[in-house]
Design a protein around this motif. Structure first.
Motif, PDB file in Angstrom:
ATOM      1  N   MET A  20     -15.305   5.401   7.850  1.00 31.76           N
ATOM      2  CA  MET A  20     -14.407   6.134   7.140  1.00 31.76           C
ATOM      3  C   MET A  20     -13.218   6.786   8.297  1.00 31.76           C
ATOM      4  O   MET A  20     -12.147   6.610   8.118  1.00 31.76           O
ATOM      5  CB  MET A  20     -14.911   7.094   6.345  1.00 31.76           C
ATOM      6  N   LEU A  23     -10.658   3.868   9.202  1.00 30.76           N
ATOM      7  CA  LEU A  23      -9.691   3.635   8.158  1.00 30.76           C
ATOM      8  C   LEU A  23      -8.813   4.662   7.912  1.00 30.76           C
ATOM      9  O   LEU A  23      -7.511   4.476   7.866  1.00 30.76           O
ATOM     10  CB  LEU A  23     -10.540   3.730   6.817  1.00 30.76           C
ATOM     11  N   LEU A  24      -9.003   6.035   8.306  1.00 37.11           N
ATOM     12  CA  LEU A  24      -8.011   6.967   8.181  1.00 37.11           C
ATOM     13  C   LEU A  24      -7.178   7.289   9.331  1.00 37.11           C
ATOM     14  O   LEU A  24      -6.055   8.225   9.224  1.00 37.11           O
ATOM     15  CB  LEU A  24      -8.559   8.260   7.597  1.00 37.11           C
ATOM     16  N   LYS A 108     -17.654   3.360  -3.852  1.00 34.69           N
ATOM     17  CA  LYS A 108     -18.020   2.279  -2.742  1.00 34.69           C
ATOM     18  C   LYS A 108     -18.077   0.942  -3.552  1.00 34.69           C
ATOM     19  O   LYS A 108     -18.701   0.768  -4.610  1.00 34.69           O
ATOM     20  CB  LYS A 108     -19.322   2.590  -2.175  1.00 34.69           C
ATOM     21  N   ASP A 111     -11.726   0.904  -1.308  1.00 35.91           N
ATOM     22  CA  ASP A 111     -10.371   0.303  -1.080  1.00 35.91           C
ATOM     23  C   ASP A 111      -9.738   1.322  -0.028  1.00 35.91           C
ATOM     24  O   ASP A 111      -9.321   2.385  -0.361  1.00 35.91           O
ATOM     25  CB  ASP A 111      -9.520   0.067  -2.415  1.00 35.91           C
ATOM     26  N   GLU A 112      -9.403   0.690   1.081  1.00 38.52           N
ATOM     27  CA  GLU A 112      -8.509   1.453   1.976  1.00 38.52           C
ATOM     28  C   GLU A 112      -7.212   1.931   1.751  1.00 38.52           C
ATOM     29  O   GLU A 112      -6.907   2.953   1.837  1.00 38.52           O
ATOM     30  CB  GLU A 112      -8.454   0.397   3.319  1.00 38.52           C
ATOM     31  N   GLN A 113      -6.580   1.198   0.825  1.00 37.62           N
ATOM     32  CA  GLN A 113      -5.343   1.522   0.277  1.00 37.62           C
ATOM     33  C   GLN A 113      -5.566   2.671  -0.671  1.00 37.62           C
ATOM     34  O   GLN A 113      -4.590   3.652  -0.548  1.00 37.62           O
ATOM     35  CB  GLN A 113      -4.379   0.534  -0.319  1.00 37.62           C
ATOM     36  N   LEU A 115      -7.779   5.096  -0.668  1.00 37.12           N
ATOM     37  CA  LEU A 115      -8.351   5.917   0.129  1.00 37.12           C
ATOM     38  C   LEU A 115      -7.057   6.812   0.847  1.00 37.12           C
ATOM     39  O   LEU A 115      -6.934   7.814   0.643  1.00 37.12           O
ATOM     40  CB  LEU A 115      -9.569   5.451   1.088  1.00 37.12           C
ATOM     41  N   ARG A 116      -6.414   5.949   1.569  1.00 35.90           N
ATOM     42  CA  ARG A 116      -5.181   6.526   2.325  1.00 35.90           C
ATOM     43  C   ARG A 116      -4.305   7.142   1.482  1.00 35.90           C
ATOM     44  O   ARG A 116      -3.690   8.113   1.710  1.00 35.90           O
ATOM     45  CB  ARG A 116      -4.547   5.392   3.161  1.00 35.90           C
TER      46      ARG A 116
END
Length: 514
Positions: A20, A23-24, A108, A111-113, A115-116
């Motif tokens: 996590m 990703l961030l 879960k 999705d990265e997009q 989340l951001r």
């Protein structure tokens, strides 16, 4: 310590935290991780968090329990919570999360997009919150400067001008001193209006302190003020003039309205102020002037702040504050205007808007005097002021204020003892064995010391109830409400010299009475 917004990620699996965080990771916010609910609570209580991303399924303390504890603590009550879960969407489980304070869910695999984008929203909100807090701190600093730092030199200017006027013989010098006094009075009104505007914006309106009063006496005080300046103000009274109002605020209301009326009337045209007390439940006030009417472009916004187009006359806050005073009393203000008859303001005030104190009793339990408590001669400046002299201790950390007060009081025949702070005042009483008849003290002294506490110490040392006149940058007794003081009166800075001297004489006369 970093000033960037902080995102807290809570998960019992270290690999999930690493993933996590990867990703961030970026430059616009910091990331802190915790592997348990208890570790997260320690971080939350120590740091200001923009967003908490919490795994629902954790041992010992799950995400729901952690969220419940967060909502029970003031510091963490409003931290946004996004729950992360491996379970497929379950309506009942999601509702449970929302009930304990979640603002959103992530499922879960994440999705990265998505989340951001969610994190960016809450980080942006935190930045805006910090900006608002900064504005609030600047506003408090601004009010503090107006309330104390600017009023101190203004007090010295007005006191010195008044003293010089009392002895000046040269006509040109008197005109210059009168101009200084008038400009100082105008500046004092501007400061007061800005402070009132700030209080209204922050507190939702003006606070008032009603006391039993007679409207005729209040109006006659305004008449003395304007007729003494060569202006003609015609008064008319009808019916019962008794009621319960905040006298200081009513004086401010009438002074603003009559002042506006005088300024906008042609030379030689009288302004009329009529009070109709014929009704049982309310009193009507009418302020009228001749001349041109209010421009049509201003009529819809006349009571809005900064509505005036003539900045040379003031800040454009007078009528806005007038309306706030009327509303605080539960009343209504209206106007009619045309170029033939001029402009008239009509105010309907409840006769008693709140619990009042008796007409001939102190205004409040802290021992301060009400305007209505004074005799007519004292209240309206009619007749000579008593000439009782005394020993007065002046305590103020501003040397100019001390010097101007010392000059004024010495000229009046008083013996003056001056001190810059509480310790110096104590030394005068203890070391010099002085026995002042009263003390004039600034509320806000240096190093955070407040005047009322110094007065209490002096009273203990003198073993008597030393009368105190407290000068404060806060209007409407805001300071006095924080630390009430018996046998005292509070005057806002800059204090009117005539009222200051009247208060001194009243205290000296009371202390000398058998």
């Amino acid at each position: 310590m970093s000033k960037l917004p902080i995102v807290l990620i809570v998960d019992d699996f270290a690999e999930n935290l690493i993933a996590m965080e990867a990703l961030l990771r970026c430059d616009s916010f910091d990331i802190i991780t915790a592997q348990s609910g208890r570790a997260a609570l320690d971080i939350l209580l120590d740091r200001s968090i923009a967003l908490a991303i919490i795994d629902v399924n954790m041992p010992e303390m799950d995400g729901f329990e952690l969220a419940t504890l967060m909502r029970g603590v003031e510091k963490t009550r409003y931290v946004p919570i996004v729950f992360v879960t491996a379970h497929s969407p379950d309506v009942s489980r999601m509702f449970k999360g929302y009930e304990v304070g979640a603002v959103d869910y992530l499922f879960k695999p994440i999705d990265e997009q998505v989340l951001r984008s969610k994190v960016d929203v809450f980080v942006t909100l935190e930045r805006q919150r910090q900006q608002l807090l900064q504005v609030e701190r600047m506003r408090e600093m601004f009010v503090g400067i107006l309330g104390h730092d600017l009023r101190n030199p203004l007090q010295s200017i007005l006191t010195s001008a008044e003293r010089s006027l009392s002895v000046a013989q040269d006509d040109d010098l008197r005109k210059a001193l009168q101009l200084i006094r008038q400009s100082g009075d105008r500046m004092a009104r501007m400061i007061e209006q800005i402070l009132d505007l700030t209080r209204i914006r922050m507190g939702g309106g003006l606070a008032i302190r009603p006391a039993a009063a007679n409207f005729r006496r209040v109006v006659e005080q305004i008449a003395d003020e304007f007729n003494g300046r060569g202006r003609t103000l015609r008064l008319a009274f009808d019916g019962d003039m008794d009621g319960a109002w905040d006298v200081d605020r009513i004086l401010q209301l009438l002074s603003n309205l009559v002042g506006n009326a005088v300024e906008h009337s042609p030379p030689g045209v009288a302004v009329t102020l009529r009070i109709d007390g014929g009704a049982t439940e309310f009193v009507m006030i009418h302020v009228c002037n001749g001349g041109r009417g209010v421009p049509s472009a201003l009529r819809d916004a006349l009571f809005e702040p900064f509505a005036s187009s003539d900045r040379m006359r003031g800040l454009g806050l007078g009528l806005f504050i007038c309306r706030q005073i009327v509303l605080a009393h539960g009343g209504v203000i209206e106007f009619d205007s045309d170029d033939l008859r001029g402009t008239c303001f009509h105010i309907r005030l409840p006769r008693r808007c709140a619990v009042e104190t008796p007409l001939h009793a102190p205004r409040s339990v802290d021992g301060r005097w009400s305007e209505t408590q004074r005799s007519d001669d004292t209240l309206f400046g009619v007749g000579a002021r008593p000439s009782r002299k005394g020993v007065i201790l002046v305590v103020d950390d501003d040397p100019d204020v001390r010097d101007s007060l010392e000059l004024l009081l010495t000229t009046e025949g008083h013996e003056v003892l001056a001190a810059a702070d509480g310790d110096a005042a104590t030394e005068i009483v203890v070391g010099d064995r002085a026995r002042p008849d009263m003390v004039i003290i600034d509320y806000h002294l240096s190093n955070g010391v407040v005047g009322p506490l110094v007065v209490r110490r002096l009273r203990e040392l003198l073993n008597r109830d030393l009368p105190a006149l407290v000068l404060s940058g806060a209007a409407n007794d805001e300071d006095n409400a924080r630390i009430p003081l018996q046998n005292s009166e509070q005057l806002g800075k800059p204090a009117d010299v005539e009222r200051l001297l009247e208060s001194i004489q009243r205290f000296l006369a009371a202390s000398a009475a058998p």
